[in-house]
Design a protein around this motif. Structure first.
Motif, PDB file in Angstrom:
ATOM      1  N   ASN A  33      -2.785   2.837  -9.149  1.00 53.22           N
ATOM      2  CA  ASN A  33      -2.738   1.433  -9.565  1.00 53.22           C
ATOM      3  C   ASN A  33      -3.843   1.138 -10.583  1.00 53.22           C
ATOM      4  O   ASN A  33      -3.956   0.031 -11.083  1.00 53.22           O
ATOM      5  N   PHE A  74       6.427   1.354  -3.822  1.00 48.15           N
ATOM      6  CA  PHE A  74       5.172   0.598  -3.768  1.00 48.15           C
ATOM      7  C   PHE A  74       5.173  -0.559  -4.767  1.00 48.15           C
ATOM      8  O   PHE A  74       4.704  -1.661  -4.457  1.00 48.15           O
ATOM      9  N   THR A  84      -4.979   1.789   1.156  1.00 51.04           N
ATOM     10  CA  THR A  84      -5.390   0.384   1.107  1.00 51.04           C
ATOM     11  C   THR A  84      -5.069  -0.294   2.432  1.00 51.04           C
ATOM     12  O   THR A  84      -5.876  -1.063   2.971  1.00 51.04           O
ATOM     13  N   ALA A 143      -0.154   8.870  -2.576  1.00 54.92           N
ATOM     14  CA  ALA A 143      -1.145   7.807  -2.837  1.00 54.92           C
ATOM     15  C   ALA A 143      -1.080   7.323  -4.279  1.00 54.92           C
ATOM     16  O   ALA A 143      -1.434   6.178  -4.572  1.00 54.92           O
ATOM     17  N   ARG A 146     -12.501  -7.260  -4.959  1.00 51.63           N
ATOM     18  CA  ARG A 146     -12.389  -5.950  -4.307  1.00 51.63           C
ATOM     19  C   ARG A 146     -12.905  -4.849  -5.225  1.00 51.63           C
ATOM     20  O   ARG A 146     -13.609  -3.937  -4.788  1.00 51.63           O
ATOM     21  N   SER A 189       0.809  -1.219   0.000  1.00 50.86           N
ATOM     22  CA  SER A 189       0.000   0.000   0.000  1.00 50.86           C
ATOM     23  C   SER A 189       0.842   1.268   0.000  1.00 50.86           C
ATOM     24  O   SER A 189       1.909   1.319   0.610  1.00 50.86           O
ATOM     25  N   THR A 190       0.298   2.295  -0.670  1.00 48.13           N
ATOM     26  CA  THR A 190       0.837   3.636  -0.485  1.00 48.13           C
ATOM     27  C   THR A 190       0.141   4.289   0.720  1.00 48.13           C
ATOM     28  O   THR A 190       0.370   5.457   0.996  1.00 48.13           O
ATOM     29  N   GLY A 191      -0.722   3.567   1.391  1.00 47.51           N
ATOM     30  CA  GLY A 191      -1.299   4.034   2.647  1.00 47.51           C
ATOM     31  C   GLY A 191      -2.772   3.747   2.841  1.00 47.51           C
ATOM     32  O   GLY A 191      -3.177   3.136   3.830  1.00 47.51           O
ATOM     33  N   ILE A 240       2.956   5.624  -8.178  1.00 49.80           N
ATOM     34  CA  ILE A 240       2.942   4.235  -8.651  1.00 49.80           C
ATOM     35  C   ILE A 240       3.424   4.212 -10.106  1.00 49.80           C
ATOM     36  O   ILE A 240       2.854   4.906 -10.954  1.00 49.80           O
ATOM     37  N   ASN A 292      -5.081  -6.397  -2.725  1.00 47.07           N
ATOM     38  CA  ASN A 292      -4.848  -5.242  -3.612  1.00 47.07           C
ATOM     39  C   ASN A 292      -5.861  -5.302  -4.756  1.00 47.07           C
ATOM     40  O   ASN A 292      -6.635  -6.247  -4.877  1.00 47.07           O
ATOM     41  N   SER A 293      -5.793  -4.279  -5.622  1.00 43.35           N
ATOM     42  CA  SER A 293      -6.829  -4.175  -6.650  1.00 43.35           C
ATOM     43  C   SER A 293      -6.651  -5.157  -7.806  1.00 43.35           C
ATOM     44  O   SER A 293      -7.449  -5.150  -8.742  1.00 43.35           O
TER      45      SER A 293
HETATM   46  N1  LIG Z   1      -3.113   4.086  -3.385  1.00 44.20           N
HETATM   47  C1  LIG Z   1      -3.154   2.699  -3.120  1.00 44.20           C
HETATM   48  C2  LIG Z   1      -2.155   1.899  -3.865  1.00 44.20           C
HETATM   49  C3  LIG Z   1      -2.561   0.445  -3.894  1.00 44.20           C
HETATM   50  O1  LIG Z   1      -3.603   0.320  -4.739  1.00 44.20           O
HETATM   51  P1  LIG Z   1      -4.612  -0.907  -4.752  1.00 44.20           P
HETATM   52  O2  LIG Z   1      -5.875  -0.294  -5.208  1.00 44.20           O
HETATM   53  O3  LIG Z   1      -4.037  -1.900  -5.652  1.00 44.20           O
HETATM   54  O4  LIG Z   1      -4.730  -1.466  -3.387  1.00 44.20           O
HETATM   55  C4  LIG Z   1      -3.076   2.534  -1.610  1.00 44.20           C
HETATM   56  O5  LIG Z   1      -3.788   3.232  -0.918  1.00 44.20           O
HETATM   57  O6  LIG Z   1      -2.313   1.735  -1.130  1.00 44.20           O
END
Ligand SMILES: N[C@@H](CCOP(=O)(O)O)C(=O)O
Ligand code: PLP
Length: 402
Positions: free
Chosen positions: A232, A177, A131, A292, A203, A127-129, A295, A197-198
């Motif tokens: 992402n 990240f 997530t 955020a 999700r 995560s960048t935070g 990436i 993650n996405s």
């Molecule tokens: N900004 C995102 C980055 C991770 O993206 P994800 O959608 O794949 O979980 C975060 O908040 O960590």
């Protein structure tokens, strides 16, 4: 009824498979419903409270979800900023008003519910935070252990605080990240941990409800354009997918132009769109104040190119200075507090209006993705400090220069 379908080769996997990418060709998966057999009308939905779960016929969860009442976020009319740009119908969908303060909660209510439904015993993400904050919150609610991998020194304070306080095991990686995501994918594969993650198709199902809500809040009118910050690239792809489903159900008769905004120092998707490349070329060292969306190798690259191109949308970048200026404008002209990445969407609209790409008569919904308090350090750096004052009326009047 739904399956997981590969967006590359069309291979189909059963809904109870723990799988993120196609075993045959490696492409991303998406959830595909048997829309012909979904018996719901828009009127039925409107009788329910506005939230992610209003739309449960188009979500994969079978039983009771793990929920903290996510979604139902306000759609604000940006009157002053709209007037300045000459756009009457400019809106911001404030995803910072979700339980953990970002849109990720829409994804996690579905993703963590699916983790339990699939019998998984622990969950993880890079995560960048946001997530990580959201997964920590929903993991706590579900009573399931959470591991999060963060790029060391590059995550805003509020987000780290949330992950720690909600009880996640927080690992700080000496890498960015993109590297943390590779590592967590390996970890989940090796140890049978559920990856949230996405790249997880379930999700993203929760996140598509942003588009559903925006249309409900506009009394059924479809925006001409939806503008989202892109990192992402899961969110913009999810919203597009959801709107295609509404269109296939006959609930809407047009699609918004999906418009993605990245930061100047982190713009692989913008390059691919502008240069009409067949795929996104990752950037090795992404950099921006909007951590955020710092990436370089968006995992949903294929999906976002499809969404933007098919909807006749576009992508552009904004500078860090433009992002911060719009963060202040949203705060001071509209009373809307967002983190830097979120301000990128509205800053992108400003840039594209001034460039003549966006018409003044468009109805535009910007998704502002996370709350101001996520990143207090960037806020404090931009503002003058409080005025020191003695504890007397005289000192107060002097401090106020009255
Ligand atoms: N900004 C995102 C980055 C991770 O993206 P994800 O959608 O794949 O979980 C975060 O908040 O960590
Ligand atoms: C606040 C915020 N805005 C935007 C994004 C970008 O969303 P996506 O990664 O789905 O493109 C993220 C995280 O990725 C985020 O945390």
């Amino acid at each position: 009824m739904f399956d997981l379908v590969c967006i590359g080769c069309g291979a189909t996997y059963q809904s109870d498979a723990v799988i993120y990418t196609c075993k045959k060709c490696g492409h991303l998966l998406e959830v595909r419903y048997d829309l012909a057999n979904i018996n719901i009308t828009r009127k039925d939905w409107q009788k329910r409270p506005i939230s992610v779960w209003r739309y449960r016929e188009l979500l994969p969860v079978a039983g009771e979800p793990v929920t903290l009442q996510e979604g139902g976020t306000p759609l604000y009319h940006l009157k002053r900023i709209g007037d300045e740009l000459g756009i009457k119908e400019l809106y911001a969908k404030h995803e910072g008003m979700n339980p953990s303060g970002s849109f990720k909660d829409r994804g996690m209510t579905v993703g963590v519910s699916m983790a339990l439904q699939l019998g998984m015993k622990s969950v993880a993400c890079a995560s960048t935070g946001n997530t990580s904050a959201s997964l920590a919150v929903y993991g706590a609610k579900a009573g399931i252990p959470v591991i999060v991998l963060l790029p060391s020194g590059k995550v805003a304070l509020g987000k780290v605080a949330q992950a720690l306080m909600h009880g996640a095991k927080v690992i700080s990686i000496n890498g960015n990240f993109d590297r943390a995501l590779e590592m967590v994918r390996d970890l989940c594969e090796t140890k049978g941990i559920y990856l949230l993650n996405s790249v997880n198709p379930y999700r993203l199902e929760g996140q598509k409800t942003i588009g559903f809500e925006a249309i409900d809040q506009l009394n059924g009118e479809v925006p001409d354009r939806m503008v989202l910050p892109v990192g992402n690239a899961g969110n913009i792809s999810a919203v597009y997918k959801g709107l295609i489903e509404l269109s296939e159900l006959g609930f809407i008769d047009k699609m918004p132009m999906m418009t993605g905004i990245q930061a100047e120092g982190s713009q692989p998707v913008v390059r691919a769109i502008k240069e009409n490349l067949p795929e996104v070329i990752p950037e090795g060292s992404p950099e921006t104040v909007a951590t955020a969306i710092r990436i370089g190798a968006p995992v949903n690259a294929e999906k976002v190119l499809h969404a933007i191109r098919m909807s006749k949308g576009t992508a552009d970048y904004v500078t860090d200075a433009e992002i911060l200026a719009m963060q202040r404008d949203l705060a001071q002209k509209e009373g809307i507090g967002v983190e830097p990445a979120s301000a990128a969407s509205v800053a992108g609209v400003k840039k594209l209006v001034e460039a003549g790409v966006i018409d003044h008569d468009e109805r535009i919904v910007c998704v502002v993705t996370g709350h101001l308090l996520k990143d207090p350090e960037t806020v404090i750096k931009q503002c003058a400090p409080p005025i020191e004052c003695g504890a007397t009326l005289e000192s107060l009047l002097s401090a106020l220069q009255l």
